[in-house]
Design a protein around this motif. Structure first.
Motif, PDB file in Angstrom:
ATOM      1  N   UNK A  44      29.059  34.925 -69.695  1.00 33.20           N
ATOM      2  CA  UNK A  44      28.484  34.971 -68.352  1.00 33.20           C
ATOM      3  C   UNK A  44      29.569  35.126 -67.292  1.00 33.20           C
ATOM      4  N   UNK A  45      30.518  34.205 -67.262  1.00 29.23           N
ATOM      5  CA  UNK A  45      31.522  34.219 -66.204  1.00 29.23           C
ATOM      6  C   UNK A  45      32.736  33.427 -66.678  1.00 29.23           C
ATOM      7  N   UNK A  46      33.948  33.835 -66.300  1.00 30.85           N
ATOM      8  CA  UNK A  46      35.119  33.030 -66.663  1.00 30.85           C
ATOM      9  C   UNK A  46      35.013  31.620 -66.092  1.00 30.85           C
ATOM     10  N   UNK A  47      35.400  30.638 -66.896  1.00 33.66           N
ATOM     11  CA  UNK A  47      35.277  29.251 -66.465  1.00 33.66           C
ATOM     12  C   UNK A  47      36.137  28.947 -65.249  1.00 33.66           C
ATOM     13  N   UNK A  48      37.319  29.593 -65.149  1.00 35.36           N
ATOM     14  CA  UNK A  48      38.145  29.300 -63.979  1.00 35.36           C
ATOM     15  C   UNK A  48      37.519  29.865 -62.706  1.00 35.36           C
ATOM     16  N   UNK A  49      36.747  30.958 -62.815  1.00 29.67           N
ATOM     17  CA  UNK A  49      35.995  31.427 -61.651  1.00 29.67           C
ATOM     18  C   UNK A  49      34.925  30.421 -61.269  1.00 29.67           C
ATOM     19  N   UNK A  50      34.179  29.983 -62.269  1.00 26.56           N
ATOM     20  CA  UNK A  50      33.077  29.060 -62.007  1.00 26.56           C
ATOM     21  C   UNK A  50      33.583  27.772 -61.366  1.00 26.56           C
ATOM     22  N   UNK A  51      34.726  27.291 -61.820  1.00 24.66           N
ATOM     23  CA  UNK A  51      35.292  26.061 -61.270  1.00 24.66           C
ATOM     24  C   UNK A  51      35.653  26.211 -59.803  1.00 24.66           C
ATOM     25  N   UNK A  52      35.964  27.442 -59.378  1.00 29.42           N
ATOM     26  CA  UNK A  52      36.397  27.675 -58.001  1.00 29.42           C
ATOM     27  C   UNK A  52      35.269  28.098 -57.069  1.00 29.42           C
ATOM     28  N   UNK A  53      34.100  28.425 -57.628  1.00 29.50           N
ATOM     29  CA  UNK A  53      33.011  28.959 -56.814  1.00 29.50           C
ATOM     30  C   UNK A  53      32.236  27.872 -56.084  1.00 29.50           C
ATOM     31  N   UNK A  54      31.744  28.254 -54.907  1.00 31.33           N
ATOM     32  CA  UNK A  54      30.831  27.395 -54.157  1.00 31.33           C
ATOM     33  C   UNK A  54      29.576  28.197 -53.820  1.00 31.33           C
ATOM     34  N   UNK A  55      28.463  27.485 -53.758  1.00 31.52           N
ATOM     35  CA  UNK A  55      27.217  28.127 -53.342  1.00 31.52           C
ATOM     36  C   UNK A  55      27.262  28.407 -51.848  1.00 31.52           C
ATOM     37  N   UNK A  56      26.255  29.125 -51.372  1.00 37.53           N
ATOM     38  CA  UNK A  56      26.206  29.448 -49.952  1.00 37.53           C
ATOM     39  C   UNK A  56      26.131  28.197 -49.086  1.00 37.53           C
ATOM     40  N   UNK A  57      25.579  27.098 -49.633  1.00 37.07           N
ATOM     41  CA  UNK A  57      25.485  25.848 -48.872  1.00 37.07           C
ATOM     42  C   UNK A  57      26.751  25.008 -48.974  1.00 37.07           C
ATOM     43  N   UNK A  58      27.798  25.535 -49.638  1.00 41.24           N
ATOM     44  CA  UNK A  58      29.060  24.836 -49.729  1.00 41.24           C
ATOM     45  C   UNK A  58      29.208  23.932 -50.935  1.00 41.24           C
ATOM     46  N   UNK A  59      28.120  23.748 -51.695  1.00 41.04           N
ATOM     47  CA  UNK A  59      28.189  22.887 -52.866  1.00 41.04           C
ATOM     48  C   UNK A  59      28.914  23.604 -54.006  1.00 41.04           C
TER      49      UNK A  59
END
Length: 438
Positions: A44-59
């Protein structure tokens, strides 16, 4: 809150569960571990990307609060951020990826009398479309906005990373978005809701993206099939005993082909296409002769072995006694409306095959299977639309998914003019459905 689960001891990534309820009839420790821990090989997605991502609401995306919000489940003793069915996989280059396995969409939880019961192989009530859409939007924001990308790159690469590494990361994010957003957008005009997904539509869109020709001019490009016919996630116990698979019956479960004690060849094909549709990395060779994927066929065999022995759960005493009057009323409703396609099995029966009933006055199997020969006709869709409506009405199901599977075709793309060795041996070409036999 008390919790009950199968009375077996689990090791590895799953915590040991307490309880003495035989919810997992037919399963032992090996099957449980295979079901919850094996990767199908999707990416689905690299884990290091996922760890750095935030939703539009900042979470943050990688948090229990965020993922629970989409309806994904956690075992009560779980302490990590990943819910049931979300697994880390390491590719040949050592990169860590987030993958789905079957248990993400086929585990459910019942609540009652202060107790929660986890049902192995049950139907999820998660919001798959909401999760994927928000994830794609988060990557798009991080990739498209300079300030957001700078912060994202600092977390993924480290603040000392040079311009070339940052440019490479941004390009990879763009490629990821090209694939994932294109596929996901096929469902943007329909709201799936919780507990529903158009998995077949996503698989068709994934195939279309795989063979898509990016050099083709816009005037000859055809739209990908719309993923607009969501259906509920099925429970998967006794799957091995079904004559046909998928809501529209497009897969013949087949017969045991004697490899590693797996049950059915059709089931293996179904699992392969399912893994293909849930983010497996797939590439068509330059000569379009071969497709390489990240799918783990060995693990699919083991998962199918587990499914071949999974039996339906019995009612948990922890949820209180069954109302006998209501149960008798339900039995009548089931017999009159459901039993034709959902036959009842005796407790412990893992051998009986349950074919669909036949349409009255017809020598063919009805409904979705009865519809399938129409795919090979030269008629236009409107010529047999009434037949589709009548037969799906007879089965008692929403005709949307059956109609889509019959009428949608994938743009030929890079396969234009190639020999269709799986069909009529004619050259593959774009054409409106019904012009020629498919």
């Amino acid at each position: 809150m008390a919790y009950v689960l199968a009375s077996i001891t689990l090791t590895g990534t799953l915590p040991a569960m307490a309880g003495d309820y035989p919810l997992t009839r037919g399963w032992g420790q090996r099957q449980m571990r295979d079901w919850y821990e094996l990767t199908q090989g999707s990416r689905l997605i690299p884990m290091d990307w996922l760890s750095a991502l935030k939703r539009a609401d900042g979470e943050p995306f990688l948090s229990r609060q965020t993922l629970e919000g989409y309806g994904y489940l956690y075992f009560p003793q779980s302490t990590g951020p990943l819910p049931i069915g979300f697994i880390e996989d390491i590719d040949a280059d050592g990169a860590r990826h987030l993958v789905f396995n079957c248990s993400a969409c086929h585990t459910s939880k019942l609540k009652g009398n202060g107790t929660e019961v986890f049902v192995h192989g049950g139907s999820t009530m998660s919001d798959f479309q909401g999760f994927t859409t928000d994830l794609i939007n988060a990557v798009a924001i991080a990739q498209g906005d300079d300030a957001a990308f700078s912060h994202f790159a600092d977390q993924v690469l480290g603040s000392a990373a040079g311009a070339a590494d940052r440019a490479s990361l941004r390009a990879k994010m763009g490629n990821w978005l090209d694939v994932r957003k294109t596929i996901n957008d096929t469902g943007k005009d329909s709201h799936w809701g919780r507990g529903r997904a158009d998995a077949v539509g996503i698989i068709l869109a994934t195939v279309a993206k795989l063979v898509d020709d990016p050099t083709a001019s816009a005037d000859i490009k055809r739209p990908f099939p719309a993923s607009n016919a969501p259906v509920s996630y099925p429970f998967v116990w006794n799957t091995n005993q079904q004559a046909r698979l998928q809501h529209n019956g497009v897969v013949d479960n087949g017969t045991d082909f004697g490899v590693a004690n797996v049950a059915k060849i059709g089931a293996l094909i179904r699992n392969w296409t399912e893994a293909f549709g849930v983010f497996a990395k797939s590439e068509l060779s330059d000569d379009t002769e071969t497709v390489s994927t990240s799918i783990r066929l060995d693990n699919l065999l083991r998962i199918e072995q587990a499914l071949a022995t999974l039996q339906s759960p019995t009612w948990p005493d922890a949820l209180g006694p069954v109302d006998s009057a209501e149960a008798a009323r339900g039995a009548v409703l089931f017999k009159d409306n459901c039993s034709g396609c959902h036959g009842a099995l005796a407790s412990g029966d893992t051998d009986t095959v349950l074919p669909l009933i036949k349409k009255p006055g017809s020598a063919t199997t009805p409904g979705f299977i009865y519809l399938q020969p129409l795919i090979a006709t030269n008629a236009r869709p409107e010529d047999f639309a009434d037949t589709i409506a009548q037969d799906t009405k007879y089965i008692g199901t929403d005709p949307g998914t059956a109609c889509n599977a019959m009428m949608h075709s994938v743009p030929a793309g890079r396969l234009q003019g190639k020999l269709n060795v799986m069909g009529t041996m004619a050259a593959i070409t774009d054409r409106p459905f019904g012009e020629e036999a498919l």
